[in-house]
Motif scaffolding. Structure first.
Motif, short mmCIF file in Angstrom:
data_model
loop_
_atom_site.label_atom_id
_atom_site.label_comp_id
_atom_site.label_asym_id
_atom_site.label_seq_id
_atom_site.Cartn_x
_atom_site.Cartn_y
_atom_site.Cartn_z
N MET A 115 55.78 2.72 -2.52
CA MET A 115 55.96 3.50 -1.30
C MET A 115 57.40 3.44 -0.81
N ASN A 116 57.89 4.56 -0.30
CA ASN A 116 59.18 4.59 0.38
C ASN A 116 58.97 4.13 1.82
N PRO A 117 60.01 3.60 2.45
CA PRO A 117 59.87 3.06 3.82
C PRO A 117 59.31 4.06 4.82
N ASP A 118 59.62 5.34 4.66
CA ASP A 118 59.18 6.34 5.64
C ASP A 118 57.85 6.98 5.27
N GLU A 119 57.18 6.48 4.24
CA GLU A 119 55.91 7.05 3.82
C GLU A 119 54.75 6.24 4.40
N LYS A 120 53.60 6.89 4.54
CA LYS A 120 52.41 6.20 5.00
C LYS A 120 51.19 6.68 4.21
N ILE A 121 50.15 5.88 4.22
CA ILE A 121 48.93 6.20 3.50
C ILE A 121 47.99 6.96 4.43
N VAL A 122 47.50 8.11 3.94
CA VAL A 122 46.56 8.91 4.73
C VAL A 122 45.34 9.22 3.87
N GLU A 123 44.22 9.47 4.53
CA GLU A 123 42.99 9.85 3.82
C GLU A 123 42.95 11.37 3.71
N ILE A 124 42.82 11.87 2.45
CA ILE A 124 42.75 13.31 2.23
C ILE A 124 41.47 13.65 1.48
N ALA A 125 40.81 14.73 1.88
CA ALA A 125 39.58 15.16 1.23
C ALA A 125 39.86 15.56 -0.22
N ILE A 126 39.01 15.12 -1.13
CA ILE A 126 39.19 15.41 -2.55
C ILE A 126 39.21 16.92 -2.80
N GLU A 127 38.46 17.67 -2.01
CA GLU A 127 38.40 19.13 -2.22
C GLU A 127 39.73 19.81 -1.96
N ARG A 128 40.65 19.10 -1.31
CA ARG A 128 41.98 19.69 -1.05
C ARG A 128 43.00 19.30 -2.11
N LEU A 129 42.57 18.55 -3.12
CA LEU A 129 43.47 18.10 -4.18
C LEU A 129 43.29 18.97 -5.43
N ARG A 130 44.37 19.20 -6.15
CA ARG A 130 44.33 19.99 -7.37
C ARG A 130 44.99 19.23 -8.51
N VAL A 131 44.47 19.42 -9.72
CA VAL A 131 45.03 18.80 -10.92
C VAL A 131 46.44 19.33 -11.16
N PHE A 132 47.31 18.47 -11.64
CA PHE A 132 48.69 18.87 -11.94
C PHE A 132 48.66 19.98 -13.00
N GLU A 133 49.49 20.99 -12.81
CA GLU A 133 49.51 22.11 -13.75
C GLU A 133 49.92 21.64 -15.16
N ILE A 151 49.99 14.03 -8.41
CA ILE A 151 51.08 13.52 -9.26
C ILE A 151 50.61 12.29 -10.02
N SER A 152 50.05 11.35 -9.30
CA SER A 152 49.56 10.11 -9.89
C SER A 152 48.18 9.80 -9.31
N GLY A 153 47.20 9.58 -10.21
CA GLY A 153 45.88 9.20 -9.72
C GLY A 153 44.74 10.10 -10.15
N HIS A 154 44.95 10.92 -11.18
CA HIS A 154 43.89 11.81 -11.65
C HIS A 154 42.61 11.04 -12.01
N ARG A 155 42.79 9.91 -12.68
CA ARG A 155 41.63 9.13 -13.11
C ARG A 155 40.95 8.45 -11.92
N ARG A 156 41.73 7.95 -10.97
CA ARG A 156 41.16 7.32 -9.78
C ARG A 156 40.33 8.33 -8.98
N ILE A 157 40.85 9.55 -8.88
CA ILE A 157 40.14 10.58 -8.13
C ILE A 157 38.85 10.97 -8.84
N PHE A 158 38.92 11.11 -10.16
CA PHE A 158 37.73 11.46 -10.95
C PHE A 158 36.65 10.39 -10.77
#
Length: 287
Positions: free
Chosen positions: A10-28, A69-76
């Motif tokens: 994580m970068n200092p100015d970043e934070k962790i948020v909860e996002i609905a899986i339905e709003r995520l898309r596989v990397f092209e 970007i990172s986490g396709h397997r975790r999301i699956f």
């Protein structure tokens, strides 16, 4: 620092948020397979016990969704377990930055298929080539003073020449790539065949099924030379693959499925071999 750690840190100015899986898309053009294998089952067991420890990384898209970007397997794995949201870090990236981050986060996996590595190396190499502002393969990246092949080599442990072979193998038709992945065709012959036209590769695939043979390195190199000379016909491909390879002149080969119907289902290959030899001894004694 390992590639994956640089991506997930994580970068200092970043934070962790909860996002609905339905709003995520596989990397092209994501080159890595996400499937229910033994590693995925282990990941699911871990998520059941501890939850998702490492947040996934996404970037926002103007269409209103987030690209993984990172986490396709975790999301699956999480989605299969009934998760509707996942812990996420939103990171703003250019297309080229996103490609490199996606590739780097996946190359650290314990088991990677040759085809996955081929397309991943190619995607990253194309970005490095664009960054250098040059078109020729292997040109120097002016920011680092190193060639793209050398950068990938240092980060992955494969030699620059091996990286180049993987990148070339991405030119194989999918059916031949699958044979490299399942081990039925060797890596080095596959690299040579990747230089052939798609039609010629299809001829090789058909000839492999017809002759039940896979090309050796020397055969692949001969076909590559014939292709370069414009002389590789369908018949020449079949003739070459029908040749008896030098190592096969002193052995007879049977496929397991040809033999299993004559033996108990629980017999191993070694047990079938011993049984056949004993039967042949009895045959010779009684002939």
């Amino acid at each position: 620092m390992p590639m994956a750690e640089k991506v997930d840190q994580m970068n200092p100015d970043e934070k962790i948020v909860e996002i609905a899986i339905e709003r995520l898309r596989v990397f092209e053009n994501h080159p890595f397979r996400v499937e229910m294998d033994s590693q995925m089952k282990d990941l699911q067991d871990s998520i059941k016990k501890y939850g998702i420890i490492t947040p996934v990384i996404v970037r926002p898209r103007k269409e209103g969704y987030y690209e993984i970007i990172s986490g396709h397997r975790r999301i699956f794995a999480a989605e299969k377990l009934g998760y509707r949201k996942v812990p996420t870090i939103i990171r703003y990236m250019t297309d080229d930055q996103a490609v490199i981050a996606m590739v780097d986060s996946n190359l650290q996996r314990e088991r990677i298929q040759p085809s996955e590595k081929a397309f991943a190396y190619k995607m990253k190499y194309d970005v490095l080539k664009r960054k250098s502002g040059r078109r020729k393969a292997g040109q120097v990246d002016h920011n680092s003073g190193k060639k793209g092949l050398e950068i990938i080599s240092e980060e992955t442990g494969d030699s620059p020449k091996q990286v180049q072979r993987y990148i070339k193998m991405a030119d194989l038709i999918p059916e031949l790539l699958e044979k490299v992945d399942d081990g039925s065709m060797g890596f080095t012959p596959a690299v040579q065949i990747a230089y052939l036209k798609k039609r010629e590769q299809k001829d090789i695939l058909d000839a492999m099924e017809l002759t039940l043979c896979t090309p050796s390195l020397s055969q692949a190199m001969r076909m590559k030379k014939l292709s370069a000379d414009g002389k590789l016909t369908t018949q020449r491909v079949e003739d070459i693959l029908s040749e008896i390879k030098q190592k096969e002149t002193d052995r007879v080969v049977f496929k397991n499925d040809q033999l299993h119907k004559y033996f108990p289902k629980n017999y191993s290959t070694e047990q079938m071999k011993r049984e056949i030899i004993e039967l042949l001894k009895l045959y010779v004694l009684n002939y």
